[in-house]
Scaffold this active site. Structure first.
Site, PDB file in Angstrom:
ATOM      1  N   LYS A  51      43.756  37.788 -43.525  1.00  0.00           N
ATOM      2  CA  LYS A  51      43.664  36.464 -44.136  1.00  0.00           C
ATOM      3  C   LYS A  51      45.003  35.915 -44.627  1.00  0.00           C
ATOM      4  CE  LYS A  51      39.134  35.437 -44.213  1.00  0.00           C
ATOM      5  NZ  LYS A  51      38.570  34.148 -43.754  1.00  0.00           N
ATOM      6  N   SER A 303      40.243  44.371 -39.157  1.00  0.00           N
ATOM      7  CA  SER A 303      40.653  43.164 -39.878  1.00  0.00           C
ATOM      8  C   SER A 303      40.912  43.355 -41.365  1.00  0.00           C
ATOM      9  CB  SER A 303      39.591  42.081 -39.692  1.00  0.00           C
ATOM     10  OG  SER A 303      38.332  42.537 -40.158  1.00  0.00           O
TER      11      SER A 303
END
Length: 327
Positions: A51, A303
């Site tokens: 992110k 991720s």
């Protein structure tokens, strides 16, 4: 659509602020699949998830006046942490609105970065209502996925994948609001049109999958999940990630919590990596043999790593219901 040129511009902008994460070979998964499998270790990114790429790209393009007003976002945890980090780096301040479903370890890390944290309701959609109210009072919204700067920032992962594995045939990536999946798919297919990009998400409350099936953005009920970072809606007024995922994803795979748990365990026991549920979904999809027509070389995006360590311990120890009373 976000194209290759925009993603390349984003990489130039953020390169000195983020890590270019390693891509390593996985002997264990290559053996399972009968083809070469690589792991893109994005959970090694600063703040513990991909992110930071999108949040940094967005923050760096705000005016000084907007930074002075302060930024705000709804989050399932990782975007809030990334935005808080990026805002602090440029002298701004973040307000992060989250639902009660966000794990406490993610909430506390955001507070440690100096953000104003607000816990609102039992879903991301309810928390978004508080964001809308505060935007009307002057704060600048930096959404978690449906924004061109966010998608372009996440797409830089796709550039790194193709540069590391020029003949990549299949890229497997977690799917929630679609910022990561859309960005990675745009970059990968922009450089290698024949490559297949597969999104993976949890079985219950998969908003993007439900929306793709319906042909338009729809609301779904949110449920506790080991892949908590994949929760939340995509927004009924979604303008970017829904059409990009519809155009660019070749398939979407759904996983049970048991399958996600198996992915977390495999990451730890075989790859020596600690990943959260959303970070393990690519591994889980391969272990469950749910990726149809798999062609190699394959690259999975790991991720994020921001799992509560006690929850991770319960999963590794094979506790049948690691979420306990939450389920």
């Amino acid at each position: 659509m976000i194209d290759l040129e925009i993603i390349r511009d984003a990489r130039k902008r953020i390169s000195s602020h983020i890590l270019s994460t390693p891509l390593v070979h996985s002997p264990s998964l290559s053996h399972v699949c009968g083809t070469t499998v690589g792991l893109k270790l994005e959970h090694h990114q600063t703040t513990g998830s991909f992110k930071l790429r999108g949040a940094t790209n967005a923050i760096l393009q705000l005016t000084e006046a907007d930074r002075a007003r302060g930024v705000i976002a709804v989050s399932t945890g990782n975007h809030g942490r990334a935005l808080s980090y990026a805002a602090r780096a440029v002298g701004s301040r973040a307000t992060i609105c989250m639902s009660r479903l966000v794990p406490e370890n993610k909430v506390s890390e955001i507070r440690h970065l100096g953000a104003d944290v607000r816990i609102i309701g039992g879903s991301q959609d309810e928390a978004q209502q508080e964001v809308d109210r505060l935007v009307a009072n002057g704060l600048v919204m930096v959404p978690p996925f449906d924004h061109p700067d966010i998608v372009a920032g996440q797409g830089t992962i796709g550039l790194e994948i193709v540069e590391a594995v020029p003949n990549v045939a299949t890229v497997i990536v977690g799917l929630s609001g679609g910022g990561l999946a859309a960005g990675v798919a745009a970059a990968v297919k922009g450089m290698r049109p024949c490559a297949k990009v597969v999104g993976v998400t949890m079985e219950r409350g998969a908003a993007m999958k439900a929306s793709l099936d319906a042909g338009k953005p729809v609301q779904v009920e949110e449920f506790p999940s080991l892949a908590d970072a994949l929760g939340g809606g995509i927004g009924l007024d979604n303008k970017l990630t829904f059409p990009m995922c519809r155009a660019l994803l070749d398939d979407v795979v759904l996983l049970t919590d048991s399958e996600i748990a198996a992915g977390i365990r495999h990451a730890y026991e075989q790859e020596r990596e600690i990943v959260e549920g959303a970070g393990a979904v690519g591994i889980a999809a391969l272990l469950a043999r749910k990726v149809a027509g798999l062609r190699g070389p394959v690259v999975l995006v790991l991720s994020g790593r921001n799992i509560d360590i006690e929850l991770h311990r319960r999963v590794i120890n094979g506790v049948k219901n690691p979420l306990g009373e939450m389920v």
